[in-house]
Enzyme design. Structure first.
Site, PDB file in Angstrom:
ATOM      1  N   SER A 154       0.837  -1.190   0.000  1.00  0.00           N
ATOM      2  CA  SER A 154       0.000   0.000   0.000  1.00  0.00           C
ATOM      3  C   SER A 154       0.883   1.255   0.000  1.00  0.00           C
ATOM      4  CB  SER A 154      -0.934  -0.047   1.217  1.00  0.00           C
ATOM      5  OG  SER A 154      -2.011   0.837   1.059  1.00  0.00           O
ATOM      6  N   ARG A 175     -12.087   6.796   8.781  1.00  0.00           N
ATOM      7  CA  ARG A 175     -11.617   5.423   8.871  1.00  0.00           C
ATOM      8  C   ARG A 175     -12.639   4.437   8.304  1.00  0.00           C
ATOM      9  NH1 ARG A 175      -6.888   2.851   8.709  1.00  0.00           N
ATOM     10  NH2 ARG A 175      -6.773   1.009  10.027  1.00  0.00           N
ATOM     11  N   ASP A 223      -8.257  -6.589  -5.249  1.00  0.00           N
ATOM     12  CA  ASP A 223      -7.904  -5.278  -4.696  1.00  0.00           C
ATOM     13  C   ASP A 223      -8.371  -4.198  -5.665  1.00  0.00           C
ATOM     14  OD1 ASP A 223      -6.723  -2.965  -3.712  1.00  0.00           O
ATOM     15  OD2 ASP A 223      -4.727  -3.832  -3.509  1.00  0.00           O
ATOM     16  N   HIS A 281      -7.968  -5.113  -0.846  1.00  0.00           N
ATOM     17  CA  HIS A 281      -6.672  -4.510  -0.527  1.00  0.00           C
ATOM     18  C   HIS A 281      -6.061  -5.116   0.740  1.00  0.00           C
ATOM     19  CE1 HIS A 281      -3.503  -1.617  -0.755  1.00  0.00           C
ATOM     20  NE2 HIS A 281      -3.815  -1.045   0.388  1.00  0.00           N
ATOM     21  N   ASP A 282      -6.908  -5.509   1.684  1.00  0.00           N
ATOM     22  CA  ASP A 282      -6.428  -6.152   2.913  1.00  0.00           C
ATOM     23  C   ASP A 282      -5.600  -7.406   2.639  1.00  0.00           C
ATOM     24  OD1 ASP A 282      -7.292  -4.475   4.910  1.00  0.00           O
ATOM     25  OD2 ASP A 282      -9.211  -5.485   5.198  1.00  0.00           O
TER      26      ASP A 282
END
Lengths: 373, 373
Positions: free
Chosen positions: B150, B220, B312, B345-346
């Site tokens: 990232s 967040r 992602d 993305h995690d």
């Protein structure tokens, strides 16, 4: 003949009460609506247009003195997809909306003050029940079609579930039978953003001189990101800088930032924050999948035209494919088209050329069958 | 040998000043860092781990009494991908961060008060310049590798641009040479959300008893939506309801809503809102594409391992493919793998098995070449 609809006026249909899905009663209900074209003698040419999340009754044509036409004017009018030379087109503002129909900003008849959070939770089925009352009021027994994109598409599906006998056809566009957790998540963050604004004041801001504009603008900015695609944003903005060229702290450095702020700021001038909460909640609660889906087999002559768009990641094509699969499994006539587009979810408002051809041919066929059937 | 790193402690490297890309000077700089494993005699086994947006120096192992290990503990340790039996692994908190390194919450030596918005805009190049000072301080002339996902991947690429001669290899994961307008847009909405919180108070909240927790939590929440995929959200939450089963107004009806609120609320306990602004701005300004990209041809022996993940959508694979294309065009050795995953993305934190194999073999090869070369 001119192909512009002029001097369009919003009308207001009022009725005593609507019993909601929750069992609660909504009293003194108003539904704002507009019509375009003429009803034929046997009232068989009526098409109901249902709007998306932030739409209103002005789907087509210009109000007197207006500089902009209705939100789907490129699809509705003389010679257009929803051809007002042939069809009688109706569009109404949804319940819980803020453009003329009864919503949280309306006066609560039992208190004489705006409802705010005393407004009951309404569902997509409630919105459609209100539309049904309007359609009855206009003396229409069976709609030639009901059509709409995004949350409009949910209403289309709900019509097919609630009143299958009142439809010759249905056109759900860029929509879903139920929100995925990702779709719920985007709505929830938008709601949180509104409710975090101290000016929201637990919904009681109508009598104050301030409203939760910051929170509502941020909610809308989130929305706009999801309405576009990665590609369409790249084509429109790329990494173009605004005039303040140097890194300037936390002002807008990039054009995309300025665009989002502008869209957020202009939205708050026309939209009510509490309506945002109620309508997004109705979308999230909507679920006509599985056993909720069109139950009756008696009206299998209803024709469906299901349309999705390739780059739409908010209502991805697999959700439209699921609708088509359910329809086919139930034995309905369903035509499915995925239109090529880079516009993302906005495509349902922008890919006019392909949409026009599809809708035009579909309606002509349905109309012919209905007249001869 | 135990494969758990215990009693890990954060260390602090302090130096007089850092001249930033903007020309401004940051004085009395602290960089928080940790190391794992042992440096070999000729200091040729050092691997720098660079963290993502909200990471910190504790990449691996347990601090004394801690119940959770570092953020990439499943990849760093004895026998793991970054094998601390072989390599000396370093991780530091980025400049502008809020976990020990100098950032907007630090004391401004010229006023004796927290910087707040007087903190200068820092870039990814500035963060990397700070890391280079740390690496020099540790006496390391050439890193065996620099690796991160990232925003960590951006730092990896920046290392290759700024200090190509100081790298044997580089491992940019789930990253990009530059943010697309969509990526900028998500960051901008998050920043707007923080700045719309009245408690943000133009950045001056350190001396007050309140901080912009609502705005930061919403920022967040937006982030978390983008870190997951449509599929992983469906697998984790589907449309499962919370205990309050009935439509309950605007409380959390769905599990996904409760999850987002929980993640937002726990984030504000460990993160500084102004850091959020500065770090996301650095990400948006980052651009090593085109003529900015690795200019010198003298160090073409640097090996690159570029990894992306199929689902992602925040840092889509095409951005990694662009990196690989640029590297190949410049004549670099670049291996590219797109790992199958539904985690979004995690995935760079979760797809440990495949990542471990790839990184392990890659580092072994690079180490062998470096020792024999």
């Amino acid at each position: 003949m001119k192909n512009i609809l002029e001097n369009i006026e919003t009308q207001y249909f009022k009725f005593d009460k609507l019993v909601l899905e929750s069992g609660k009663e909504l009293k003194d209900v108003t539904i704002a609506y507009e019509t375009y074209g003429k009803m034929n003698e046997n009232k068989s040419n009526a098409v109901l247009i249902v709007h998306a999340f932030s739409g209103d009754a002005n789907a087509a044509g210009f109000h007197k003195g207006a500089s902009k036409p209705g939100w789907w004017d490129n699809m509705i009018g003389p010679g257009k997809a929803f051809d007002t030379d042939k069809y009688f087109v109706i569009c109404s503002n949804i319940l819980a909306g803020c453009s003329g129909s009864t919503g949280p900003a309306s006066i609560n008849p039992s208190t004489g003050k705006p409802y705010a959070l005393d407004f009951p939770v309404v569902t997509v089925a409630d919105m459609v029940a209100g539309q049904k009352k309007l359609v009855d009021h206009l003396g229409i027994k069976k709609l030639l079609s009901v059509a709409g994109g995004s949350m409009g598409g949910m209403q289309v599906l709900q019509w097919a579930v609630s009143y299958p006998e009142a439809l010759c056809s249905a056109i759900p566009i860029a929509t879903t039978m139920k929100h995925s957790p990702q779709q719920i998540a985007f709505n929830e963050v938008a709601r949180q953003s509104i409710m975090a604004d101290v000016k929201w004041n637990n919904g009681n801001y109508y009598d104050t001189k301030q409203s939760p504009d910051s929170g509502l603008a941020i909610a809308r900015m989130i929305g706009h990101i999801t309405y576009m695609s990665d590609t369409s944003m790249e084509e429109k903005f790329s990494r173009k800088r605004k005039e303040n060229n140097a890194p300037s702290g936390f002002a807008s450095d990039f054009e995309v930032e300025g665009y989002l702020r502008y869209r957020g700021d202009s939205f708050v001038k026309r939209f009510d924050a509490n309506s945002y909460l109620y309508i997004t909640k109705a979308m999230d609660l909507f679920d006509v999948s599985g056993k909720n889906f069109v139950k009756t087999a008696k009206n299998k002559d209803t024709n469906f035209l299901v349309i999705s768009f390739q780059s739409d990641w908010l209502y991805p094509s697999y959700q439209s494919e699921d609708i088509v699969k359910q329809l086919k499994l139930k034995g309905y006539n369903a035509t499915y088209i995925e239109i090529k587009s880079t516009y993302g979810h906005d495509a349902f408002l922008l890919e006019v050329e392909d949409e026009t051809k599809l809708v035009k041919h579909f309606l002509e066929k349905v109309y012919k069958e209905a007249e001869n059937g």
